[in-house]
Design a protein around this motif. Structure first.
Motif, mmCIF file in Angstrom:
data_model
loop_
_atom_site.group_PDB
_atom_site.id
_atom_site.type_symbol
_atom_site.label_atom_id
_atom_site.label_comp_id
_atom_site.label_asym_id
_atom_site.label_seq_id
_atom_site.Cartn_x
_atom_site.Cartn_y
_atom_site.Cartn_z
ATOM 1 N N ALA A 86 0.827 -1.211 0.000
ATOM 2 C CA ALA A 86 0.000 0.000 0.000
ATOM 3 C C ALA A 86 0.863 1.264 0.000
ATOM 4 O O ALA A 86 0.535 2.248 -0.672
ATOM 5 N N SER A 87 1.960 1.235 0.735
ATOM 6 C CA SER A 87 2.830 2.410 0.806
ATOM 7 C C SER A 87 3.475 2.703 -0.541
ATOM 8 O O SER A 87 3.479 3.851 -1.002
ATOM 9 N N PHE A 88 4.037 1.682 -1.169
ATOM 10 C CA PHE A 88 4.642 1.904 -2.486
ATOM 11 C C PHE A 88 3.588 2.310 -3.511
ATOM 12 O O PHE A 88 3.856 3.125 -4.394
ATOM 13 N N ASP A 89 2.380 1.738 -3.401
ATOM 14 C CA ASP A 89 1.304 2.076 -4.344
ATOM 15 C C ASP A 89 0.893 3.541 -4.249
ATOM 16 O O ASP A 89 0.774 4.225 -5.263
ATOM 17 N N LEU A 90 0.658 4.016 -3.040
ATOM 18 C CA LEU A 90 0.057 5.338 -2.866
ATOM 19 C C LEU A 90 1.062 6.469 -2.732
ATOM 20 O O LEU A 90 0.795 7.589 -3.184
ATOM 21 N N ILE A 91 2.205 6.210 -2.084
ATOM 22 C CA ILE A 91 3.158 7.315 -1.908
ATOM 23 C C ILE A 91 4.519 7.027 -2.536
ATOM 24 O O ILE A 91 5.400 7.889 -2.538
ATOM 25 N N GLY A 92 4.711 5.812 -3.052
ATOM 26 C CA GLY A 92 5.956 5.505 -3.744
ATOM 27 C C GLY A 92 7.154 5.348 -2.837
ATOM 28 O O GLY A 92 8.292 5.348 -3.317
ATOM 29 N N LEU A 93 6.933 5.194 -1.536
ATOM 30 C CA LEU A 93 8.025 5.070 -0.560
ATOM 31 C C LEU A 93 7.754 3.877 0.358
ATOM 32 O O LEU A 93 6.595 3.519 0.600
ATOM 33 N N PRO A 94 8.796 3.262 0.908
ATOM 34 C CA PRO A 94 8.582 2.143 1.834
ATOM 35 C C PRO A 94 8.153 2.650 3.208
ATOM 36 O O PRO A 94 8.431 3.796 3.573
ATOM 37 N N ALA A 113 -9.973 -2.474 10.257
ATOM 38 C CA ALA A 113 -9.824 -1.101 10.756
ATOM 39 C C ALA A 113 -8.403 -0.598 10.522
ATOM 40 O O ALA A 113 -8.187 0.575 10.183
ATOM 41 N N ALA A 114 -7.424 -1.493 10.694
ATOM 42 C CA ALA A 114 -6.023 -1.111 10.475
ATOM 43 C C ALA A 114 -5.791 -0.717 9.021
ATOM 44 O O ALA A 114 -5.084 0.262 8.725
ATOM 45 N N LYS A 115 -6.384 -1.468 8.099
ATOM 46 C CA LYS A 115 -6.242 -1.157 6.666
ATOM 47 C C LYS A 115 -6.857 0.202 6.338
ATOM 48 O O LYS A 115 -6.256 1.016 5.626
ATOM 49 N N GLU A 120 -6.173 5.811 4.681
ATOM 50 C CA GLU A 120 -6.499 7.222 4.870
ATOM 51 C C GLU A 120 -5.243 8.047 5.132
ATOM 52 O O GLU A 120 -5.085 9.151 4.610
ATOM 53 N N LYS A 121 -4.348 7.495 5.948
ATOM 54 C CA LYS A 121 -3.104 8.195 6.255
ATOM 55 C C LYS A 121 -2.274 8.413 4.984
ATOM 56 O O LYS A 121 -1.728 9.500 4.752
ATOM 57 N N LEU A 122 -2.194 7.403 4.141
ATOM 58 C CA LEU A 122 -1.410 7.502 2.907
ATOM 59 C C LEU A 122 -2.053 8.461 1.912
ATOM 60 O O LEU A 122 -1.359 9.230 1.226
ATOM 61 N N LEU A 123 -3.378 8.444 1.832
ATOM 62 C CA LEU A 123 -4.077 9.318 0.883
ATOM 63 C C LEU A 123 -3.979 10.792 1.274
ATOM 64 O O LEU A 123 -4.061 11.664 0.415
ATOM 65 N N THR A 124 -3.829 11.066 2.551
ATOM 66 C CA THR A 124 -3.720 12.458 2.997
ATOM 67 C C THR A 124 -2.274 12.951 3.038
ATOM 68 O O THR A 124 -2.030 14.122 3.300
ATOM 69 N N SER A 125 -1.336 12.063 2.760
ATOM 70 C CA SER A 125 0.077 12.454 2.741
ATOM 71 C C SER A 125 0.384 13.271 1.482
ATOM 72 O O SER A 125 -0.086 12.932 0.389
ATOM 73 N N PRO A 126 1.176 14.349 1.598
ATOM 74 C CA PRO A 126 1.600 15.098 0.408
ATOM 75 C C PRO A 126 2.342 14.215 -0.598
ATOM 76 O O PRO A 126 2.356 14.505 -1.796
ATOM 77 N N ALA A 127 2.933 13.139 -0.096
ATOM 78 C CA ALA A 127 3.673 12.229 -0.977
ATOM 79 C C ALA A 127 2.745 11.478 -1.928
ATOM 80 O O ALA A 127 3.193 10.965 -2.961
ATOM 81 N N TYR A 128 1.433 11.402 -1.589
ATOM 82 C CA TYR A 128 0.476 10.752 -2.494
ATOM 83 C C TYR A 128 0.454 11.462 -3.848
ATOM 84 O O TYR A 128 0.576 10.835 -4.906
ATOM 85 N N GLY A 129 0.296 12.771 -3.826
ATOM 86 C CA GLY A 129 0.258 13.522 -5.078
ATOM 87 C C GLY A 129 1.557 13.418 -5.846
ATOM 88 O O GLY A 129 1.572 13.356 -7.080
ATOM 89 N N SER A 504 -11.763 8.115 -3.708
ATOM 90 C CA SER A 504 -12.846 7.160 -3.406
ATOM 91 C C SER A 504 -12.601 5.842 -4.135
ATOM 92 O O SER A 504 -12.855 4.755 -3.590
ATOM 93 N N LEU A 505 -12.103 5.948 -5.350
ATOM 94 C CA LEU A 505 -11.795 4.757 -6.137
ATOM 95 C C LEU A 505 -10.648 3.974 -5.506
ATOM 96 O O LEU A 505 -10.688 2.738 -5.435
ATOM 97 N N HIS A 506 -9.625 4.680 -5.053
ATOM 98 C CA HIS A 506 -8.508 4.018 -4.364
ATOM 99 C C HIS A 506 -9.024 3.235 -3.157
ATOM 100 O O HIS A 506 -8.642 2.074 -2.939
ATOM 101 N N ARG A 507 -9.867 3.863 -2.352
ATOM 102 C CA ARG A 507 -10.372 3.214 -1.135
ATOM 103 C C ARG A 507 -11.120 1.924 -1.477
ATOM 104 O O ARG A 507 -10.920 0.882 -0.844
ATOM 105 N N LEU A 508 -12.009 2.011 -2.465
ATOM 106 C CA LEU A 508 -12.819 0.848 -2.834
ATOM 107 C C LEU A 508 -11.927 -0.309 -3.270
ATOM 108 O O LEU A 508 -12.115 -1.453 -2.845
ATOM 109 N N ILE A 509 -10.965 -0.007 -4.125
ATOM 110 C CA ILE A 509 -10.090 -1.059 -4.661
ATOM 111 C C ILE A 509 -9.195 -1.637 -3.570
ATOM 112 O O ILE A 509 -9.070 -2.860 -3.417
#
Length: 583
Positions: A86-94, A113-115, A120-129, A504-509
């Protein structure tokens, strides 16, 4: 050597294009399409399936296909495998060791709940964009140099890169994202992001010192047309440039009808761009210095006349004639050709050593020095980047013709096969034709069967390594049909119903069991025989890291990675993220 190769390629394509003009039969537009063409899956209306899903909707469609092939999902990945993926997918970092430990503890209490919390944490990170911008920049052929031998650096191109990062982090609705890039100047030219977004149209190769202005502009227009078709519609429109498409039901007329939406555009170079407060300061400085600047400009123009003539005379005679026409007598297309000349005149102007020029004329040198002293007495000019944007050159559309013996004129229309009414086009109050805005409105219409399928397929592709349609830029007959057509349509509807929000699409998938499967298992004999390429997703597909991910991960692991948050691009030796390295 490179220059020679470029010239030979240019001659080859020019000759090939001329040959195709005489050989094509597209003047007689095909009236009938075969039943197979009319049944083309990509243009069928997006089907809506209203179900009370007992599981995540993604899992419903994936399991349905697996069960029909007597296959099943693999066991779920463990916490370490999931957080790394998930980290590499959304923010490109380990993930860091601390993050892994915290996630594992949460996983033990409640995996679901952990997922959710992690995503949510990864999607709100500036590194996501920063990570997902690399995907978009690749698709739209973002580059910071012109290409060819001249290969000048585009010093303001980074503004578009920052716009993409900013838009993704803000979760800007995808339909708005598209409309801004195709027609931001026609929507709100006073808005910084709307104007920067139009750089989408100018990332192609450009050879500033090319003397064949007609060929150069033709290449630019064709490139804009091709990339618009591929990026937003998933269509290889370029195959219909010289004749009706050999495989897809796309006519040559369709190609030039799409091009006519874009044909009036130009790339201004001498326009500053900035936030409203920055532009206000610049306008104030310009108002204060207008008199002295005009005198200085006239002085420079007078001494520059010889250089200007030397530049212009290197162009073909017909281009020279157009250049020396009165501006009011030129058509929009002629003005576009003149601007190709102006680019080279401006290039010479910028590199002129004025001090040396004025030394030879004592009286002019005295005036020149006096005016420069007067200008220096004012406060310094506010420093703003030159605009890297696109806009229409005039409210008068440049005419577009289908090449051939009859040279038939064409106008903005959608694919003939779709049998849609002609678009309603009105020139805007901002001095543009309104054509690109009409195109953008059609592309982002919820009823457009192509555009929504294309973007959800791209998102799926970046999560699983390949799209539901494996040929992401080609939804035609030469491309692959979708492996899960019902899922593709469901996701398309889901995107629109959730206000075109990609997060929203990221969350669903990512919250599906399909995404959460382990990749750490070998295929059984049945899986190897029935689905050797894992298109049905009986396990999570193992993937290699990209070059950007590897470089950024090394810097992260060593503690050297620096945050940047936008701005001019850096050298590859800089420890900033790869998205900020010069392209």
């Amino acid at each position: 050597m490179v220059r020679i190769i470029c010239i030979l390629l240019s001659v080859f394509f020019a000759n090939n294009f001329l040959f195709s003009k005489s050989a094509t039969k597209s003047e007689d537009v095909r009236a009938n399409f075969s039943d197979r063409e009319k049944a083309w899956w990509a243009i069928q209306p997006i089907r809506k399936k209203s179900l009370n899903f007992p599981v995540n909707p993604v899992d419903y469609f994936i399991q349905e296909k697996l069960e029909s092939n007597e296959l099943q999902l693999s066991p779920q990945a463990g916490p370490y495998e999931f957080i790394r993926r998930a980290s590499f997918d959304l923010i490109g970092l380990p993930p860091s060791e601390i993050e892994i430990e915290a996630f594992t503890d949460s996983w033990k209490k409640n995996p679901d709940a952990a997922k959710k919390e992690l995503i949510e944490k990864l999607l709100t990170s500036p590194a996501y964009g920063e990570r997902w911008a690399t995907h978009w920049l690749d698709v739209v052929r973002f580059a910071e140099s012109d290409g060819y031998r001249a290969d000048d650096f585009r010093s303001s191109a980074y503004l578009y890169r920052d716009y993409v990062i900013r838009s993704l982090n803000q979760d800007k609705p995808y339909d708005q994202f598209v409309r801004e890039q195709l027609a931001g100047d026609e929507i709100d030219p006073q808005d910084f992001d709307h104007m920067i977004a139009t750089a989408f149209l100018r990332h192609g190769v450009y050879e500033w010192n090319q003397r064949n202005a007609r060929m150069q502009w033709e290449l630019i227009l064709n490139e804009m047309t091709n990339v618009t078709g591929e990026v937003f519609l998933g269509l290889g429109m370029g195959c219909a440039q010289c004749h009706d498409h050999k495989f897809d039901p796309i006519l040559q007329k369709d190609y030039y009808s799409l091009q006519s939406f874009l044909s009036s555009v130009w790339w201004p170079e001498d326009q500053n761009i900035g936030r409203p407060d920055q532009l206000l300061k610049l306008q104030k400085w310009e108002a204060e210095t207008v008199e002295v600047r005009e005198k200085l400009l006239e002085l420079k123009k007078d001494i520059f006349k010889g250089d200007e003539k030397n530049v212009v005379k290197q162009f073909p005679a017909d281009i020279q004639d157009i250049y020396y026409k009165k501006p009011e007598d030129r058509t929009t297309h002629e003005q576009q050709l003149v601007e190709m000349v102006n680019r080279q005149v401006r290039h010479k102007w910028i590199r002129t050593k004025w001090e040396e020029k004025f030394k030879k004329k004592e009286e002019l040198k005295k005036k020149y020095d006096e005016l420069n002293l007067q200008l220096a007495s004012f406060s310094p000019k506010p420093s703003l980047p030159q605009a890297f944007i696109s806009t229409d050159l005039s409210v008068r559309p440049a005419r577009t013709f289908v090449p051939g013996k009859k040279r038939q004129e064409t106008f903005p229309e959608f694919l003939t096969l779709l049998n849609l009414p002609s678009p309603k086009i009105e020139e805007t109050k901002h001095g543009t034709t309104g054509r690109r805005l009409a195109l953008a409105n059609w592309i982002t219409s919820p009823d457009n069967p192509l555009s929504t399928r294309v973007i959800v397929n791209r998102v799926w592709q970046k999560h699983f390594g390949q799209g539901l349609v494996t040929t992401a830029n080609d939804f035609g007959f030469l491309g692959e049909p979708p492996s899960h057509p019902a899922l593709l349509d469901f996701l398309s509807n889901y995107l629109v119903e959730n206000h075109w929000k990609l997060k929203s699409l990221h969350r669903l998938i990512m919250l599906s069991d399909t995404y959460g499967q382990t990749a750490r298992r070998e295929p059984s004999e049945k899986e190897s025989l029935q689905d050797p390429q894992n298109q049905l997703l009986w396990r999570f597909p193992p993937r290699r890291l990209s070059a950007e991910q590897i470089r950024d991960a090394m810097l992260f692991a060593s503690g050297e990675l620096k945050t940047k948050g936008g701005g001019s691009s850096v050298d590859g030796n800089s420890p900033h993220r790869s998205v900020y390295v010069k392209k």
